[in-house]
Structures are given as C-alpha cells and as structure tokens.
Design a protein around this motif. Structure first.
Motif, PDB file in Angstrom:
ATOM      1  N   MET A 104       0.858  -1.225  -0.019  1.00 57.96           N
ATOM      2  CA  MET A 104      -0.014   0.070   0.021  1.00 57.96           C
ATOM      3  C   MET A 104       0.889   1.107  -0.104  1.00 57.96           C
ATOM      4  SD  MET A 104      -3.332   0.859   2.360  1.00 57.96           S
ATOM      5  CE  MET A 104      -4.255   2.248   2.080  1.00 57.96           C
ATOM      6  N   VAL A 105       0.343   2.212  -0.868  1.00 53.79           N
ATOM      7  CA  VAL A 105       1.322   3.459  -0.687  1.00 53.79           C
ATOM      8  C   VAL A 105       1.042   4.392   0.548  1.00 53.79           C
ATOM      9  CG1 VAL A 105       1.546   5.511  -2.395  1.00 53.79           C
ATOM     10  CG2 VAL A 105       1.424   3.361  -3.369  1.00 53.79           C
ATOM     11  N   SER A 106       1.836   4.840   0.811  1.00 51.49           N
ATOM     12  CA  SER A 106       1.702   5.701   2.229  1.00 51.49           C
ATOM     13  C   SER A 106       0.887   7.121   1.668  1.00 51.49           C
ATOM     14  CB  SER A 106       2.867   6.137   2.958  1.00 51.49           C
ATOM     15  OG  SER A 106       3.857   6.561   2.010  1.00 51.49           O
ATOM     16  N   PRO A 107       0.456   7.975   2.440  1.00 54.83           N
ATOM     17  CA  PRO A 107      -0.034   9.029   2.126  1.00 54.83           C
ATOM     18  C   PRO A 107       1.141  10.281   1.580  1.00 54.83           C
ATOM     19  CG  PRO A 107      -0.841   8.661   4.229  1.00 54.83           C
ATOM     20  CD  PRO A 107       0.218   7.558   3.855  1.00 54.83           C
ATOM     21  N   LEU A 167       6.597   8.002  -6.357  1.00 56.58           N
ATOM     22  CA  LEU A 167       5.783   8.361  -7.494  1.00 56.58           C
ATOM     23  C   LEU A 167       5.521   9.840  -7.416  1.00 56.58           C
ATOM     24  CD1 LEU A 167       3.308   5.589  -7.409  1.00 56.58           C
ATOM     25  CD2 LEU A 167       5.262   5.651  -8.944  1.00 56.58           C
ATOM     26  N   TYR A 168       5.453  10.506  -8.485  1.00 56.02           N
ATOM     27  CA  TYR A 168       5.005  11.750  -8.751  1.00 56.02           C
ATOM     28  C   TYR A 168       3.449  11.681  -8.939  1.00 56.02           C
ATOM     29  CZ  TYR A 168       4.558  16.404 -10.417  1.00 56.02           C
ATOM     30  OH  TYR A 168       4.191  17.922 -10.743  1.00 56.02           O
ATOM     31  N   VAL A 169       2.733  12.651  -8.126  1.00 55.47           N
ATOM     32  CA  VAL A 169       1.169  12.608  -8.333  1.00 55.47           C
ATOM     33  C   VAL A 169       0.759  13.960  -8.528  1.00 55.47           C
ATOM     34  CG1 VAL A 169      -1.037  11.829  -7.669  1.00 55.47           C
ATOM     35  CG2 VAL A 169       1.127  10.371  -7.337  1.00 55.47           C
ATOM     36  N   GLU A 170       0.079  14.439  -9.586  1.00 58.28           N
ATOM     37  CA  GLU A 170      -0.748  15.847  -9.564  1.00 58.28           C
ATOM     38  C   GLU A 170      -1.915  15.594  -9.182  1.00 58.28           C
ATOM     39  OE1 GLU A 170       1.932  17.695 -12.946  1.00 58.28           O
ATOM     40  OE2 GLU A 170      -0.058  17.059 -13.516  1.00 58.28           O
ATOM     41  N   TRP A 171      -2.634  16.108  -7.980  1.00 57.91           N
ATOM     42  CA  TRP A 171      -3.908  16.037  -7.619  1.00 57.91           C
ATOM     43  C   TRP A 171      -4.587  17.221  -7.993  1.00 57.91           C
ATOM     44  CZ3 TRP A 171      -5.638  11.830  -5.389  1.00 57.91           C
ATOM     45  CH2 TRP A 171      -4.783  10.861  -4.853  1.00 57.91           C
ATOM     46  N   VAL A 222      -0.808  10.162 -12.145  1.00 53.42           N
ATOM     47  CA  VAL A 222       0.390   9.468 -11.712  1.00 53.42           C
ATOM     48  C   VAL A 222       1.418   9.476 -12.815  1.00 53.42           C
ATOM     49  CG1 VAL A 222       1.222   7.387 -10.812  1.00 53.42           C
ATOM     50  CG2 VAL A 222      -1.019   8.224 -10.407  1.00 53.42           C
ATOM     51  N   ASP A 223       2.682   9.988 -12.359  1.00 55.39           N
ATOM     52  CA  ASP A 223       3.796   9.640 -13.271  1.00 55.39           C
ATOM     53  C   ASP A 223       4.631   8.630 -13.022  1.00 55.39           C
ATOM     54  OD1 ASP A 223       5.494  10.517 -15.585  1.00 55.39           O
ATOM     55  OD2 ASP A 223       6.272  12.329 -14.438  1.00 55.39           O
ATOM     56  N   LEU A 224       4.778   7.484 -13.771  1.00 59.76           N
ATOM     57  CA  LEU A 224       5.122   6.434 -13.493  1.00 59.76           C
ATOM     58  C   LEU A 224       6.800   6.403 -13.771  1.00 59.76           C
ATOM     59  CD1 LEU A 224       2.597   3.795 -14.683  1.00 59.76           C
ATOM     60  CD2 LEU A 224       2.938   4.551 -12.424  1.00 59.76           C
ATOM     61  N   PRO A 225       7.644   5.680 -13.228  1.00 59.19           N
ATOM     62  CA  PRO A 225       9.151   5.952 -13.406  1.00 59.19           C
ATOM     63  C   PRO A 225       9.453   5.182 -14.825  1.00 59.19           C
ATOM     64  CG  PRO A 225       8.876   4.542 -11.372  1.00 59.19           C
ATOM     65  CD  PRO A 225       7.322   4.961 -11.958  1.00 59.19           C
TER      66      PRO A 225
END
Length: 71
Positions: free
Chosen positions: A1-4, A26-30, A68-71
């Motif tokens: 599980m990904v942490s906050p 991970l880079y995430v834009e909300w 989400v920007d995946l590596p």
C-alpha cells in the motif's frame, strides 16, 4: 500500500507530491474537488504525467483526479 503524500505543493493543475511506497517514490498531480468521484490517470510507455495533464484538467471540474507519473 502506498503511504499518504509526504509533501504537497500547489501548481496550475492543483497539488502535487511524492508518495513513498515499497517500490520507491511516485510523482502525483492532484486536481479537482476532494469530495468528487476519483479518477486515476496512468500514462503509457513513452509518455508522462505532463502529457496527460490536458485530460486531467478536463476531468477536474467533476472528478478528483490523480495524475500519476510512473518511473
């Protein structure tokens, strides 16, 4: 599980951050209202979250979008 999200900042599209998980960061834009139905956008090979931002911006008025920007 990904942490906050460990850090968040503001951008034109909304907030972004780097949640940590067992496989790295991970880079995430909300974007969008926090109480709206959620949508996760995953790009394909050779693409990036930046290229998917047009779709995220189009969905943001009615959905909570995690771009989400995946590596």
């Amino acid at each position: 599980m990904v942490s906050p999200t460990t850090s968040t900042e503001s951008s034109a599209s909304g907030a972004f951050g780097t949640p940590s998980g067992p496989f790295g960061d991970l880079y995430v834009e909300w974007s969008g209202p926090p109480d709206a139905p959620g949508v996760v956008i995953l790009h394909g090979w050779g693409s990036s979250a930046e290229m998917m931002r047009i779709l995220a911006d189009a969905l943001a008025p009615t959905h909570r979008v995690a771009n989400v920007d995946l590596p």
